[in-house]
Scaffold this motif. Structure first.
Motif, PDB file in Angstrom:
ATOM      1  N   GLU A 192     -23.716  40.623  11.837  1.00  0.00           N
ATOM      2  CA  GLU A 192     -24.466  40.947  10.627  1.00  0.00           C
ATOM      3  C   GLU A 192     -24.530  42.452  10.382  1.00  0.00           C
ATOM      4  OE1 GLU A 192     -28.790  40.018   8.525  1.00  0.00           O
ATOM      5  OE2 GLU A 192     -28.505  39.619  10.661  1.00  0.00           O
ATOM      6  N   HIS A 193     -24.792  43.220  11.417  1.00  0.00           N
ATOM      7  CA  HIS A 193     -24.930  44.675  11.250  1.00  0.00           C
ATOM      8  C   HIS A 193     -23.828  45.441  11.987  1.00  0.00           C
ATOM      9  CE1 HIS A 193     -28.735  43.916   9.328  1.00  0.00           C
ATOM     10  NE2 HIS A 193     -29.177  43.264  10.387  1.00  0.00           N
ATOM     11  N   ALA A 194     -22.744  44.754  12.304  1.00  0.00           N
ATOM     12  CA  ALA A 194     -21.627  45.423  12.980  1.00  0.00           C
ATOM     13  C   ALA A 194     -20.906  46.356  12.010  1.00  0.00           C
ATOM     14  CB  ALA A 194     -20.653  44.386  13.531  1.00  0.00           C
ATOM     15  N   ASP A 195     -20.252  47.355  12.560  1.00  0.00           N
ATOM     16  CA  ASP A 195     -19.471  48.276  11.731  1.00  0.00           C
ATOM     17  C   ASP A 195     -18.361  47.516  11.011  1.00  0.00           C
ATOM     18  OD1 ASP A 195     -19.572  51.040  14.113  1.00  0.00           O
ATOM     19  OD2 ASP A 195     -21.001  50.413  12.561  1.00  0.00           O
ATOM     20  N   ASP A 196     -18.076  47.935   9.803  1.00  0.00           N
ATOM     21  CA  ASP A 196     -16.991  47.314   9.043  1.00  0.00           C
ATOM     22  C   ASP A 196     -15.664  47.403   9.792  1.00  0.00           C
ATOM     23  OD1 ASP A 196     -18.739  46.684   7.046  1.00  0.00           O
ATOM     24  OD2 ASP A 196     -18.165  48.338   5.727  1.00  0.00           O
ATOM     25  N   ALA A 198     -15.173  47.146  12.884  1.00  0.00           N
ATOM     26  CA  ALA A 198     -15.107  46.080  13.891  1.00  0.00           C
ATOM     27  C   ALA A 198     -14.869  44.729  13.236  1.00  0.00           C
ATOM     28  CB  ALA A 198     -16.398  46.053  14.706  1.00  0.00           C
ATOM     29  N   VAL A 199     -15.579  44.463  12.130  1.00  0.00           N
ATOM     30  CA  VAL A 199     -15.456  43.161  11.467  1.00  0.00           C
ATOM     31  C   VAL A 199     -14.039  42.939  10.950  1.00  0.00           C
ATOM     32  CG1 VAL A 199     -16.300  41.759   9.539  1.00  0.00           C
ATOM     33  CG2 VAL A 199     -17.908  43.124  10.884  1.00  0.00           C
ATOM     34  N   ARG A 200     -13.369  44.008  10.533  1.00  0.00           N
ATOM     35  CA  ARG A 200     -12.001  43.871  10.025  1.00  0.00           C
ATOM     36  C   ARG A 200     -11.034  43.390  11.115  1.00  0.00           C
ATOM     37  NH1 ARG A 200     -13.142  48.544   6.808  1.00  0.00           N
ATOM     38  NH2 ARG A 200     -12.264  49.919   8.408  1.00  0.00           N
ATOM     39  N   LEU A 201     -11.438  43.521  12.360  1.00  0.00           N
ATOM     40  CA  LEU A 201     -10.574  43.090  13.462  1.00  0.00           C
ATOM     41  C   LEU A 201     -10.750  41.612  13.809  1.00  0.00           C
ATOM     42  CD1 LEU A 201     -10.963  46.135  15.895  1.00  0.00           C
ATOM     43  CD2 LEU A 201      -9.190  45.746  14.173  1.00  0.00           C
ATOM     44  N   CYS A 202     -11.601  40.904  13.074  1.00  0.00           N
ATOM     45  CA  CYS A 202     -11.854  39.488  13.383  1.00  0.00           C
ATOM     46  C   CYS A 202     -10.555  38.696  13.383  1.00  0.00           C
ATOM     47  CB  CYS A 202     -12.817  38.882  12.361  1.00  0.00           C
ATOM     48  SG  CYS A 202     -14.531  39.392  12.577  1.00  0.00           S
ATOM     49  N   GLY A 203     -10.325  37.985  14.469  1.00  0.00           N
ATOM     50  CA  GLY A 203      -9.154  37.127  14.586  1.00  0.00           C
ATOM     51  C   GLY A 203      -9.561  35.673  14.676  1.00  0.00           C
ATOM     52  N   GLN A 204      -8.621  34.820  15.101  1.00  0.00           N
ATOM     53  CA  GLN A 204      -8.888  33.397  15.098  1.00  0.00           C
ATOM     54  C   GLN A 204      -9.974  33.004  16.093  1.00  0.00           C
ATOM     55  OE1 GLN A 204      -7.481  31.743  12.687  1.00  0.00           O
ATOM     56  NE2 GLN A 204      -8.763  29.978  13.186  1.00  0.00           N
ATOM     57  N   GLY A 205     -10.088  33.748  17.209  1.00  0.00           N
ATOM     58  CA  GLY A 205     -11.103  33.408  18.194  1.00  0.00           C
ATOM     59  C   GLY A 205     -12.503  33.466  17.621  1.00  0.00           C
ATOM     60  N   ILE A 206     -12.841  34.566  16.961  1.00  0.00           N
ATOM     61  CA  ILE A 206     -14.185  34.696  16.394  1.00  0.00           C
ATOM     62  C   ILE A 206     -14.370  33.734  15.223  1.00  0.00           C
ATOM     63  CG2 ILE A 206     -13.604  36.569  14.795  1.00  0.00           C
ATOM     64  CD1 ILE A 206     -16.851  36.295  16.837  1.00  0.00           C
ATOM     65  N   ARG A 207     -13.297  33.443  14.487  1.00  0.00           N
ATOM     66  CA  ARG A 207     -13.402  32.474  13.395  1.00  0.00           C
ATOM     67  C   ARG A 207     -13.706  31.084  13.942  1.00  0.00           C
ATOM     68  NH1 ARG A 207     -11.178  35.027   8.803  1.00  0.00           N
ATOM     69  NH2 ARG A 207      -9.841  36.796   9.361  1.00  0.00           N
ATOM     70  N   ASP A 208     -13.049  30.702  15.042  1.00  0.00           N
ATOM     71  CA  ASP A 208     -13.301  29.390  15.646  1.00  0.00           C
ATOM     72  C   ASP A 208     -14.737  29.285  16.144  1.00  0.00           C
ATOM     73  OD1 ASP A 208     -10.696  28.649  15.163  1.00  0.00           O
ATOM     74  OD2 ASP A 208     -10.001  29.006  17.218  1.00  0.00           O
ATOM     75  N   VAL A 209     -15.196  30.321  16.840  1.00  0.00           N
ATOM     76  CA  VAL A 209     -16.526  30.277  17.444  1.00  0.00           C
ATOM     77  C   VAL A 209     -17.627  30.257  16.391  1.00  0.00           C
ATOM     78  CG1 VAL A 209     -18.161  31.595  18.849  1.00  0.00           C
ATOM     79  CG2 VAL A 209     -15.792  31.344  19.602  1.00  0.00           C
TER      80      VAL A 209
END
Length: 361
Positions: A192-196, A198-209
């Motif tokens: 929610e309050h993570a740096d942009d 960091a969020v741009r690095l979201c891959g399939q692992g975080i999407r699955d979780v």
């Protein structure tokens, strides 16, 4: 079954009504929000007209806290020959029904193990339950006719009946459904309050979780309020694992070699326990998980691309066992993982390359 009443036209109730209506059952719809019932009727789930006498089966599709009062009111009105609910917890509503003096011979608790991140009648589909487990929790008092009506409902919705004790069901769903929802939400909350950057690095692992973290909070408050004890017990065990894992990670920072070895051993233990647990999750068609390998294809974000790659795999005589998609951030492309039996990997790889697909190792 010729007639049914669905009381509560949310996702589950409307989906069941759609399935029954498509198979020739006359379904009468009712909801505390008349607009929801009218919306379900407009989708083809049934009619908002009152039935002319008792229906064969009344399906109570309301949150767990309201099951007993809703069912008791329907029984007093003589609304049906049999009654069942589809709430996601079973022990609490049954005890509430006993306290209200309801006739339990006419009732069976059930829970279809199906759902979506979206709620409401507009999210409903007639095929929501196809191939999914549908838990039935009969008691010694449950009349055989009511059990048969419940089994007919499951069959008409093309689900798979599973008979369980009510309290055993609640402990099971706490483990496989309710706790994962909270853990997914907790991980997603870190974003929610993570740096942009960091969020741009979201891959399939975080999407699955975090996929189920998109679920409606109000719905989950109703569910968790009805099953707090078993969920808290499992979360307490998870908290113990988290504490030990944090300690192991801190040890990896130590200048002491022995502590670093202990830290490595602690991390390995939790990862291997995770491997062992994951292996118990049923695989295709409910069988033991098979070992598949991935053929990774670079695919453009264009109409018809998925259909084309599946058609090319079919032309090669390869059965796709499972599919995963990893989207590329900021690009009109993604990596499609085609899960196949190991012996099919060279065949599929060669066939797709021959047809111009870019295969990634």
């Amino acid at each position: 079954m010729r007639t049914a009443a669905v009381i509560g036209t949310g996702l589950i109730g409307t989906s069941a009504a759609l399935a029954l209506s498509q198979r020739g059952v006359t379904v009468h719809l009712k909801d505390h929000d008349p607009d929801a019932a009218r919306t379900a009727a407009a989708l083809g789930a049934g009619t908002t007209d009152e039935p002319q006498g008792p229906v064969d089966l009344a399906i109570i599709a309301v949150p767990p806290a309201y099951v007993a009062a809703t069912l008791a009111e329907a029984q007093r009105a003589g609304a049906a020959r049999g009654y069942l609910d589809v709430a996601s917890v079973k022990g609490g509503p049954r005890r509430d029904l006993e306290a209200l003096g309801c006739d339990l011979s006419q009732y069976i608790g059930t829970h279809p193990m199906a759902g979506r991140e979206r709620s409401g009648p507009l999210a409903a589909t007639a095929d929501l339950f196809e191939g999914r487990p549908w838990v039935l929790t009969p008691t010694p008092a449950t009349d055989t006719e009511v059990l048969n009506l419940a089994l007919e409902l499951v069959a008409l919705c093309r689900a798979v009946p599973v008979v369980m004790d009510a309290d055993a069901h609640d402990r099971a769903v706490a483990l496989v459904s309710h706790t994962p929802q909270l853990l997914s939400s907790m991980v997603a909350a870190r974003l929610e309050h993570a740096d942009d950057s960091a969020v741009r690095l979201c891959g399939q692992g975080i999407r699955d979780v975090t996929r189920i973290a998109a679920s409606e909070p109000a719905m989950w408050i109703d569910i968790l309020s009805a099953n707090p004890g078993p969920v808290a017990d499992i979360l307490a065990e998870v908290a113990t694992d988290l504490g030990e894992t944090v300690e192991a990670l801190r040890s990896l920072q130590s200048a002491d070699e022995a502590k670093r070895r202990d830290g490595t051993a602690g991390i390995e233990r939790v990862l291997r326990r995770g491997n062992a647990g994951r292996e118990r999750v049923p695989g295709k068609h409910g069988a033991a998980p098979a070992v598949y390998e991935a053929v990774v294809v670079l695919i453009g974000d264009q109409p018809g691309e998925l259909a084309r790659v599946f058609a090319d795999a079919g032309a090669a005589g390869v059965n796709i066992e499972d599919v995963r998609m990893e989207h590329s951030t900021g690009q009109q492309a993604g990596l499609l993982q085609l899960m196949v039996e190991p012996k099919a990997v060279p065949v599929l790889t060669a066939a797709l390359r021959e047809r111009g697909w870019s295969i990634r190792q």
